[in-house]
Enzyme design. Structure first.
Site, PDB file in Angstrom:
ATOM      1  N   CYS A  94       0.819  -1.296  -0.069  1.00  0.00           N
ATOM      2  CA  CYS A  94      -0.239   0.063   0.028  1.00  0.00           C
ATOM      3  C   CYS A  94       1.017   1.213   0.082  1.00  0.00           C
ATOM      4  CB  CYS A  94      -0.943   0.155   1.001  1.00  0.00           C
ATOM      5  SG  CYS A  94      -0.318   0.784   2.527  1.00  0.00           S
ATOM      6  N   GLU A  95       0.445   2.257  -0.653  1.00  0.00           N
ATOM      7  CA  GLU A  95       1.220   3.333  -0.795  1.00  0.00           C
ATOM      8  C   GLU A  95       1.364   4.249   0.142  1.00  0.00           C
ATOM      9  OE1 GLU A  95       0.019   4.789  -4.658  1.00  0.00           O
ATOM     10  OE2 GLU A  95      -1.333   6.225  -4.008  1.00  0.00           O
ATOM     11  N   HIS A  96       0.231   4.139   1.224  1.00  0.00           N
ATOM     12  CA  HIS A  96       0.037   5.101   2.290  1.00  0.00           C
ATOM     13  C   HIS A  96       1.006   4.462   3.431  1.00  0.00           C
ATOM     14  CE1 HIS A  96      -4.153   5.380   0.588  1.00  0.00           C
ATOM     15  NE2 HIS A  96      -3.306   6.445  -0.085  1.00  0.00           N
ATOM     16  N   HIS A  97       1.352   3.331   3.503  1.00  0.00           N
ATOM     17  CA  HIS A  97       2.185   2.991   4.730  1.00  0.00           C
ATOM     18  C   HIS A  97       3.420   1.970   4.396  1.00  0.00           C
ATOM     19  CE1 HIS A  97      -2.115   3.685   6.227  1.00  0.00           C
ATOM     20  NE2 HIS A  97      -1.381   4.010   7.233  1.00  0.00           N
ATOM     21  N   GLN A 135      -5.477  -0.381  -3.723  1.00  0.00           N
ATOM     22  CA  GLN A 135      -6.298  -1.519  -4.254  1.00  0.00           C
ATOM     23  C   GLN A 135      -7.209  -0.884  -5.460  1.00  0.00           C
ATOM     24  OE1 GLN A 135      -7.888  -4.175  -1.319  1.00  0.00           O
ATOM     25  NE2 GLN A 135      -9.626  -4.689  -3.081  1.00  0.00           N
ATOM     26  N   HIS A 163      -5.560  -5.736   4.094  1.00  0.00           N
ATOM     27  CA  HIS A 163      -4.241  -4.700   4.300  1.00  0.00           C
ATOM     28  C   HIS A 163      -3.794  -4.665   5.565  1.00  0.00           C
ATOM     29  CE1 HIS A 163      -5.831  -2.449   0.411  1.00  0.00           C
ATOM     30  NE2 HIS A 163      -6.507  -3.283   0.702  1.00  0.00           N
ATOM     31  N   CYS A 165      -2.032  -3.009   6.985  1.00  0.00           N
ATOM     32  CA  CYS A 165      -1.950  -1.523   7.495  1.00  0.00           C
ATOM     33  C   CYS A 165      -3.154  -1.183   8.445  1.00  0.00           C
ATOM     34  CB  CYS A 165      -1.744  -0.310   6.628  1.00  0.00           C
ATOM     35  SG  CYS A 165      -3.069  -0.277   5.392  1.00  0.00           S
TER      36      CYS A 165
END
Ligand SMILES: [Zn+2]
Length: 210
Positions: A94-97, A135, A163, A165
């Protein structure tokens, strides 16, 4: 240097030279120090190098050559029933975490004279999964790529994933599965077609385990 266990055939020539391994190692080293840890202690000494190699593998999707990947595996076939490939496992970040999200992709299409070799669909999933992703975008990218490639009468992609995260931090939703979909052509226009696809996925489906 650890070898990357990877099929070089689908990676662009010279892909390794394009990755700035020292910069990644340096950044990991900085993080270790910022955590208050000693980067020189035995267990951590080789960690920056290992992590840099790991990211090269996990993010190899940026450097996959889509033409080499398809490798002429498109065949002319007069068949206009649904082709369904389900339970394609994938691992993404995931690009956020920058934590993994892991799950399955289901792809179905109704050909319009062209079909794709069965082994190619998991490769296409991999090309988009091995990136910094969300996603929803990954789902759409797989669908758009296959639509452009095959110009089918209709195409649907469903992705279900867990996920990390959201499982190990924040609100800690341990079993939350996220489901996303992208539909084109007949799968978007025709309810019965879409339902046939979704029922086929649901049939015999098992819980995700990671
Ligand atoms: Zn995340």
């Amino acid at each position: 240097m650890e070898n990357i266990d990877f099929d070089d055939a689908i990676l662009e020539p010279g892909w390794e030279e394009k990755i700035d391994f020292p910069a990644i190692e340096n950044a990991v080293n900085q993080m270790i120090m910022a955590f208050g840890e000693d980067p020189e202690r035995d267990g951590l000494k080789k960690t920056p190098a290992r992590v840099a190699r790991m990211y090269a593998e996990l993010l190899a999707g940026y450097r996959m050559d889509s033409q080499a990947l398809i490798n002429n595996a498109i065949f002319d076939v007069q068949y206009d029933e649904m082709v369904l490939v389900r339970d394609i496992e994938f691992y993404s970040l995931c690009e956020h975490h920058m934590l993994p999200f892991i799950g399955r992709v289901h792809v179905a299409y109704i050909p319009n004279g062209k079909v794709l070799g069965l082994s190619k669909i998991p490769r296409i999933v991999e090309m988009f999964a091995r990136r910094l992703q969300v996603q929803e975008r990954m789902t759409r990218q797989i669908a758009d790529f296959l639509r452009d490639l095959l110009q089918p009468q209709g195409l649907g992609v469903v992705v279900e994933a867990m996920h990390l995260c959201s499982m190990i931090r924040g609100v800690k939703k341990h079993n939350a599965r996220m489901i996303t979909s992208a539909m084109h052509g007949a799968f978007r226009a025709n309810l019965a077609t879409r339902q046939e696809f979704l029922e086929n996925i649901a049939r015999g489906s098992t819980q995700l385990h990671i």
